[in-house]
Design an enzyme around this catalytic site. Structure first.
Site: not given
Ligand code: B16
Ligand code: MG
Length: 214
Positions: A8-10, A16, A44, A113-114, A116-117, A144, A168-169
């Protein structure tokens, strides 16, 4: 045995989760809707329009679909202008080394990641080239906690789900990983991420030798 790690990213590779919070908080304040960190936990890993719906649960008035799209676009402007200032220093400690170590160990690396950025953010963070595949959240049927985006990443990496580790967070994200049939590493609080197979306080605690044997 692990052949791929899908991140996951954020909130996992960079902070972020907080930047999203600030952008939503600004919007919520502007429209007079209460919003705090506790409500933010539910956002989240949740996509943009679903996040807005959660925030508007406490709104006194109804918004049309067109108004909701404008609100979401406004929040996204705040968010994009914040992440435009990001650079490699905004990676969580240990991320750059972890990505290098995984590559050296021959492990495939994916992003689920969910956001779009995500492509913009990966560029700003200087890690776009580290990923073998970045799954497109716009291309999957269900967000998710559905497993779709993790399964899409595994398929593109040509690795069976049972040989993937997801990181994942978010509660919704851990559910997505488990439903995909993957091992789930949570980053955060064990009390929050109860479905994870293991919970680490930060990504810097990710011990590749310990986890590859997972
Ligand atoms: P955007 P992740 C998710 O990213 C965030 O956790 C979530 O808070 C956000 O609403 C979602 O991305 C959509 O982001 O508005 O940029 O498309 O945690 O799945 O990397
Ligand atoms: Mg996240």
């Amino acid at each position: 045995r692990c052949q791929a790690v899908i991140f996951d990213l954020d909130g996992v590779l960079t902070d972020t989760a907080h930047t999203h919070y600030q952008a939503w908080k600004r919007l919520a304040d502007e429209i007079g809707v209460p919003f705090d960190h506790q409500i933010n936990e539910r956002l989240k890993g949740v996509d943009r329009m679903s996040s807005l719906e959660i925030i508007l649960e406490r709104s006194q008035r109804q918004y049309s679909t067109a108004e909701k799209q404008q609100l979401a676009a406004r929040k996204n402007q705040y968010y994009v202008s914040a992440i435009s200032q990001f650079g490699p220093d905004d990676l969580f400690p240990g991320v750059a080394k972890l990505l290098r170590d995984l590559r050296q160990a021959g492990i495939r690396i994916g992003l689920a990641s969910a956001s779009r950025n995500a492509p913009l953010l990966l560029q700003r963070l200087g890690i776009a080239a580290a990923f073998d595949h970045v799954a497109d959240p716009a291309a999957v049927a269900f967000p998710k906690p559905a497993p779709d985006i993790f399964l899409a990443a595994a398929q593109a990496l040509a690795v069976p789900a049972e040989a993937c580790i997801g990181v994942e967070d978010a509660v919704a994200g851990i559910q997505a990983i488990k439903r995909a049939g993957m091992a789930a590493i949570g980053i955060g609080e064990p009390a929050q991420l109860v479905d994870a197979d293991r919970v680490l306080a930060t990504i810097a605690d990710f011990d590749i030798h310990q986890l590859i044997a997972f």
